[in-house]
Design a protein around this motif. Structure first.
Motif, mmCIF file in Angstrom:
data_model
loop_
_atom_site.group_PDB
_atom_site.id
_atom_site.type_symbol
_atom_site.label_atom_id
_atom_site.label_comp_id
_atom_site.label_asym_id
_atom_site.label_seq_id
_atom_site.Cartn_x
_atom_site.Cartn_y
_atom_site.Cartn_z
ATOM 1 N N VAL A 54 0.840 -1.205 0.000
ATOM 2 C CA VAL A 54 0.000 0.000 0.000
ATOM 3 C C VAL A 54 0.873 1.252 0.000
ATOM 4 C CG1 VAL A 54 -1.655 1.351 1.367
ATOM 5 C CG2 VAL A 54 -2.034 -1.091 0.991
ATOM 6 N N LYS A 55 1.954 1.228 0.742
ATOM 7 C CA LYS A 55 2.857 2.390 0.747
ATOM 8 C C LYS A 55 3.453 2.621 -0.634
ATOM 9 C CE LYS A 55 3.855 2.215 5.630
ATOM 10 N NZ LYS A 55 4.802 2.008 6.700
ATOM 11 N N GLU A 56 3.852 1.537 -1.297
ATOM 12 C CA GLU A 56 4.378 1.673 -2.658
ATOM 13 C C GLU A 56 3.300 2.218 -3.593
ATOM 14 O OE1 GLU A 56 6.469 -0.972 -6.195
ATOM 15 O OE2 GLU A 56 6.104 -1.904 -4.246
ATOM 16 N N MET A 57 2.075 1.740 -3.417
ATOM 17 C CA MET A 57 0.975 2.208 -4.259
ATOM 18 C C MET A 57 0.729 3.699 -4.071
ATOM 19 S SD MET A 57 -1.685 -0.984 -3.976
ATOM 20 C CE MET A 57 -2.859 -0.314 -5.168
ATOM 21 N N ARG A 58 0.815 4.165 -2.836
ATOM 22 C CA ARG A 58 0.626 5.601 -2.593
ATOM 23 C C ARG A 58 1.638 6.429 -3.364
ATOM 24 N NH1 ARG A 58 0.276 4.897 3.710
ATOM 25 N NH2 ARG A 58 -1.880 4.214 3.903
ATOM 26 N N LEU A 59 2.884 5.968 -3.402
ATOM 27 C CA LEU A 59 3.917 6.694 -4.147
ATOM 28 C C LEU A 59 3.610 6.709 -5.641
ATOM 29 C CD1 LEU A 59 7.135 5.442 -2.350
ATOM 30 C CD2 LEU A 59 6.131 7.727 -2.226
ATOM 31 N N LEU A 60 3.177 5.568 -6.162
ATOM 32 C CA LEU A 60 2.883 5.476 -7.592
ATOM 33 C C LEU A 60 1.632 6.259 -7.991
ATOM 34 C CD1 LEU A 60 3.583 1.707 -8.308
ATOM 35 C CD2 LEU A 60 4.843 3.670 -9.204
ATOM 36 N N ALA A 61 0.748 6.504 -7.044
ATOM 37 C CA ALA A 61 -0.538 7.128 -7.369
ATOM 38 C C ALA A 61 -0.492 8.651 -7.405
ATOM 39 C CB ALA A 61 -1.604 6.669 -6.385
ATOM 40 N N SER A 62 0.654 9.226 -7.230
ATOM 41 C CA SER A 62 0.748 10.679 -7.359
ATOM 42 C C SER A 62 0.200 11.063 -8.730
ATOM 43 C CB SER A 62 2.206 11.126 -7.230
ATOM 44 O OG SER A 62 2.319 12.500 -7.512
ATOM 45 N N PRO A 63 -0.786 11.943 -8.780
ATOM 46 C CA PRO A 63 -1.436 12.241 -10.066
ATOM 47 C C PRO A 63 -0.452 12.730 -11.134
ATOM 48 C CG PRO A 63 -2.699 13.145 -8.248
ATOM 49 C CD PRO A 63 -1.401 12.660 -7.669
ATOM 50 N N ALA A 64 -0.505 12.085 -12.280
ATOM 51 C CA ALA A 64 0.347 12.482 -13.402
ATOM 52 C C ALA A 64 0.002 13.887 -13.866
ATOM 53 C CB ALA A 64 0.191 11.486 -14.550
ATOM 54 N N ALA A 65 -1.253 14.286 -13.727
ATOM 55 C CA ALA A 65 -1.687 15.609 -14.174
ATOM 56 C C ALA A 65 -1.005 16.741 -13.406
ATOM 57 C CB ALA A 65 -3.201 15.731 -14.048
ATOM 58 N N LEU A 66 -0.464 16.435 -12.234
ATOM 59 C CA LEU A 66 0.255 17.466 -11.473
ATOM 60 C C LEU A 66 1.542 17.879 -12.170
ATOM 61 C CD1 LEU A 66 0.021 16.210 -7.789
ATOM 62 C CD2 LEU A 66 -1.180 18.125 -8.820
ATOM 63 N N VAL A 85 -2.178 6.245 -17.450
ATOM 64 C CA VAL A 85 -2.563 4.869 -17.778
ATOM 65 C C VAL A 85 -1.424 3.902 -17.434
ATOM 66 C CG1 VAL A 85 -3.128 3.296 -19.687
ATOM 67 C CG2 VAL A 85 -4.246 5.524 -19.523
ATOM 68 N N ARG A 86 -0.209 4.271 -17.761
ATOM 69 C CA ARG A 86 0.937 3.415 -17.441
ATOM 70 C C ARG A 86 1.056 3.199 -15.932
ATOM 71 N NH1 ARG A 86 5.911 6.093 -18.989
ATOM 72 N NH2 ARG A 86 6.070 6.678 -16.819
ATOM 73 N N LYS A 87 0.860 4.273 -15.162
ATOM 74 C CA LYS A 87 0.934 4.147 -13.702
ATOM 75 C C LYS A 87 -0.168 3.239 -13.178
ATOM 76 C CE LYS A 87 1.081 7.977 -11.677
ATOM 77 N NZ LYS A 87 1.339 9.087 -10.810
ATOM 78 N N LEU A 88 -1.361 3.334 -13.758
ATOM 79 C CA LEU A 88 -2.455 2.460 -13.335
ATOM 80 C C LEU A 88 -2.103 0.995 -13.624
ATOM 81 C CD1 LEU A 88 -5.294 2.187 -12.152
ATOM 82 C CD2 LEU A 88 -6.190 2.481 -14.475
ATOM 83 N N ARG A 89 -1.476 0.735 -14.757
ATOM 84 C CA ARG A 89 -1.043 -0.628 -15.090
ATOM 85 C C ARG A 89 -0.028 -1.144 -14.077
ATOM 86 N NH1 ARG A 89 0.857 -1.584 -20.926
ATOM 87 N NH2 ARG A 89 0.973 -3.665 -20.068
ATOM 88 N N GLU A 90 0.767 -0.274 -13.502
ATOM 89 C CA GLU A 90 1.724 -0.679 -12.466
ATOM 90 C C GLU A 90 1.027 -0.913 -11.130
ATOM 91 O OE1 GLU A 90 4.954 2.122 -12.199
ATOM 92 O OE2 GLU A 90 5.185 2.190 -14.368
ATOM 93 N N LEU A 91 -0.055 -0.181 -10.883
ATOM 94 C CA LEU A 91 -0.768 -0.291 -9.612
ATOM 95 C C LEU A 91 -1.606 -1.568 -9.509
ATOM 96 C CD1 LEU A 91 -1.956 3.383 -9.106
ATOM 97 C CD2 LEU A 91 -0.451 2.101 -7.584
#
Length: 163
Positions: A54-66, A85-91
């Motif tokens: 979950v901690k790793e997921m939080r890091l990956l979920a930083s919005p790309a739009a930012l 989309v690529r980040k979602l595929r990693e999540l």
């Protein structure tokens, strides 16, 4: 970006349910879902794995739009959709692993409670989980089994148990 945040939220809820099952004070079950508290650590490591995922997921979920910047002053806004989309595929595989941890924890709790009466869907899901990971009596690695179970989740192969 919104789907990524929702994915992390789902993982956080699963991780909190695991933590509650592992807590003797909150679940009336042995700490760490341990079947033999005098000699083993139980499956507490499964809960720790879920927490780290979950901690790793939080890091990956930083919005790309930012991280959008105008390109050569041609566009006013670049939505960064492909990166999102690529980040979602990693999540998603990480979410599948958290869900696998939750299913193993729930199955362990189910047996420690003495297999209470449950509905057909829960019984089928329990049987599918136990077909991959039997009851954990002593400390041992569950890495390969959790990975296999996460793969089944990712491929939708447990969906039949819920139909």
């Amino acid at each position: 970006d919104t789907l990524a945040l929702a994915t992390v939220s789902c993982a956080q809820m699963a991780q909190r349910r695991i933590a509650k099952l592992m807590s003797a004070e909150l679940s009336d079950l042995p700490a760490g879902l341990n079947s033999n508290p005098s000699s083993t650590a139980g499956i507490g490591i499964v809960g720790a794995v879920a927490e780290l995922l979950v901690k790793e997921m939080r890091l990956l979920a930083s919005p790309a739009a930012l991280h959008t910047d105008a390109t050569y002053d041609v566009e006013d806004h670049a939505p960064m959709t492909l990166i999102a989309v690529r980040k979602l595929r990693e999540l998603l595989p990480l979410l599948h692993n958290v869900i696998a941890c939750e299913l193993v924890s729930a199955a362990q709790a189910f047996e420690l409670r003495g297999e209470p009466q449950v509905g057909d869907r829960v019984s089928r899901l329990y049987a599918a989980v136990r077909a991959e990971i039997p009851f954990i009596y002593e400390d041992r690695s569950t890495r390969a089994e959790l990975a296999r179970l996460a793969g089944l989740i990712g491929r939708g192969e447990l969906d039949g148990a819920l139909a």
